[in-house]
Design a protein around this motif. Sequence first.
Motif, PDB file in Angstrom:
ATOM      1  N   THR A   1      18.188 -46.046 -49.866  1.00 50.09           N
ATOM      2  CA  THR A   1      17.800 -45.313 -51.056  1.00 50.09           C
ATOM      3  C   THR A   1      18.075 -43.819 -50.907  1.00 50.09           C
ATOM      4  O   THR A   1      18.084 -43.281 -49.799  1.00 50.09           O
ATOM      5  N   LEU A   2      18.286 -43.193 -52.062  1.00 51.29           N
ATOM      6  CA  LEU A   2      18.483 -41.748 -52.141  1.00 51.29           C
ATOM      7  C   LEU A   2      17.498 -41.211 -53.164  1.00 51.29           C
ATOM      8  O   LEU A   2      17.553 -41.570 -54.344  1.00 51.29           O
ATOM      9  N   ASP A   3      16.587 -40.356 -52.724  1.00 53.89           N
ATOM     10  CA  ASP A   3      15.505 -39.850 -53.572  1.00 53.89           C
ATOM     11  C   ASP A   3      15.933 -38.540 -54.233  1.00 53.89           C
ATOM     12  O   ASP A   3      16.205 -37.548 -53.559  1.00 53.89           O
ATOM     13  N   LEU A   4      15.967 -38.538 -55.574  1.00 55.40           N
ATOM     14  CA  LEU A   4      16.285 -37.336 -56.347  1.00 55.40           C
ATOM     15  C   LEU A   4      15.073 -36.875 -57.143  1.00 55.40           C
ATOM     16  O   LEU A   4      15.203 -36.326 -58.228  1.00 55.40           O
ATOM     17  N   GLY A   5      13.887 -37.086 -56.619  1.00 60.91           N
ATOM     18  CA  GLY A   5      12.669 -36.697 -57.323  1.00 60.91           C
ATOM     19  C   GLY A   5      12.306 -37.724 -58.380  1.00 60.91           C
ATOM     20  O   GLY A   5      11.848 -38.824 -58.046  1.00 60.91           O
ATOM     21  N   PRO A   6      12.519 -37.420 -59.659  1.00 60.72           N
ATOM     22  CA  PRO A   6      12.177 -38.383 -60.715  1.00 60.72           C
ATOM     23  C   PRO A   6      13.157 -39.549 -60.829  1.00 60.72           C
ATOM     24  O   PRO A   6      12.938 -40.463 -61.608  1.00 60.72           O
ATOM     25  N   VAL A   7      14.246 -39.501 -60.061  1.00 61.77           N
ATOM     26  CA  VAL A   7      15.239 -40.581 -60.064  1.00 61.77           C
ATOM     27  C   VAL A   7      15.445 -41.058 -58.629  1.00 61.77           C
ATOM     28  O   VAL A   7      15.555 -40.258 -57.703  1.00 61.77           O
ATOM     29  N   LEU A   8      15.480 -42.367 -58.458  1.00 61.89           N
ATOM     30  CA  LEU A   8      15.765 -42.966 -57.153  1.00 61.89           C
ATOM     31  C   LEU A   8      16.976 -43.876 -57.316  1.00 61.89           C
ATOM     32  O   LEU A   8      17.016 -44.719 -58.222  1.00 61.89           O
ATOM     33  N   ILE A   9      17.966 -43.699 -56.450  1.00 64.89           N
ATOM     34  CA  ILE A   9      19.150 -44.557 -56.446  1.00 64.89           C
ATOM     35  C   ILE A   9      19.126 -45.383 -55.171  1.00 64.89           C
ATOM     36  O   ILE A   9      18.909 -44.850 -54.083  1.00 64.89           O
ATOM     37  N   GLY A  10      19.330 -46.682 -55.308  1.00 62.96           N
ATOM     38  CA  GLY A  10      19.284 -47.535 -54.128  1.00 62.96           C
ATOM     39  C   GLY A  10      20.332 -48.616 -54.149  1.00 62.96           C
ATOM     40  O   GLY A  10      20.834 -49.022 -55.202  1.00 62.96           O
ATOM     41  N   HIS A  11      20.674 -49.075 -52.951  1.00 64.42           N
ATOM     42  CA  HIS A  11      21.571 -50.213 -52.749  1.00 64.42           C
ATOM     43  C   HIS A  11      20.705 -51.346 -52.222  1.00 64.42           C
ATOM     44  O   HIS A  11      20.101 -51.231 -51.157  1.00 64.42           O
ATOM     45  N   VAL A  12      20.598 -52.432 -52.994  1.00 65.46           N
ATOM     46  CA  VAL A  12      19.660 -53.498 -52.671  1.00 65.46           C
ATOM     47  C   VAL A  12      20.344 -54.855 -52.727  1.00 65.46           C
ATOM     48  O   VAL A  12      21.067 -55.158 -53.681  1.00 65.46           O
TER      49      VAL A  12
END
Length: 318
Positions: free
Chosen positions: A43-54
């Motif tokens: 996961t990559l945390d951008l504050g109000p947005v989280l992007i993840g590879h699952v």
Amino acid sequence: MSGRMRGAPRDWGQASRVVAQAYFPHELRPVGGANEPRLTLRTLDLGPVLIGHVGWGADVAIECDYPGAYEVNMPITGHLESRGRFGDLTSVVGQGTVFWADTPSLISHWDATCTVLGVKFDSAWLEVETERILGTDRTTARAVLPEQLSLEEGRGRAWRHLITSLAANLHDPAIFADSDLVQRQLAGAVAAGLLEICCPDGGVPTAAQPRTVRRVVEALHDDPARAWTAADMAALAGTSVRRLQEGFQQWVGSTPSQYLLDIRVQRAHTDLQTNPTLSVADVAAAWGFSSPSRFAAAHRRRYGTAPSDVLRHGGRTT
């Protein structure tokens, strides 16, 4: 939880807990007879947005209420089957399945070969961004976002490439951790790209609600503090209370009264954030709540914290 897993989960319960820490509490059920998970999670945390590879590495089904956040799941391999508001839905590479915040949903089959880029949006933040980007207070993320996105052409393809480029940093999840400004700018770009797919003309979504529903939606946004009754709304729409409720469930995903409550809570929350000199009672009364306690209960359900906590932290929720 951000970054890559430390150690592979040994059983399904552990795998479920690891993903819940990053995304949402859920009910996980293996459907393919696999004895153990082969979980992929970065996961990559951008504050109000989280992007993840699952990816689960096995056939599973997942039930989730998506508390406090919207989610877009884009398969990069395999396929994802879900039960949407209007029937069964399958997304493959080049598509994205959209899950509404605080809405019970079922992924009926996440196949063993399927890995997704999952983009999670804090719901309160995305609602504010929706109003800001689209230039109107009459459009909410819930009203704009469809069940499925096409990401093969035009703005859909551009947004998919944006997410993919950000996902290239999943191996270094702390890359933006020291700069809140960069996080917010990138999160804003992700939200703007998503909203441009849904509203290519910068306004009302193409799949607009019927006039009976839209008339009430606009009136509620214009004057949410008014002492609205179900009969008032139905009269404005020119239909019966029951027909209006059915229309709202189909096109908005909630009852008219719940939709009004969501607007009131959001407006009141913004007041608490921007004007800490106000009291909770003042804000509750200004936005049509019958009592501060009712406002506090609604605020806690929506934001997970009491209104007084927002004031205590100078407008910042924790």
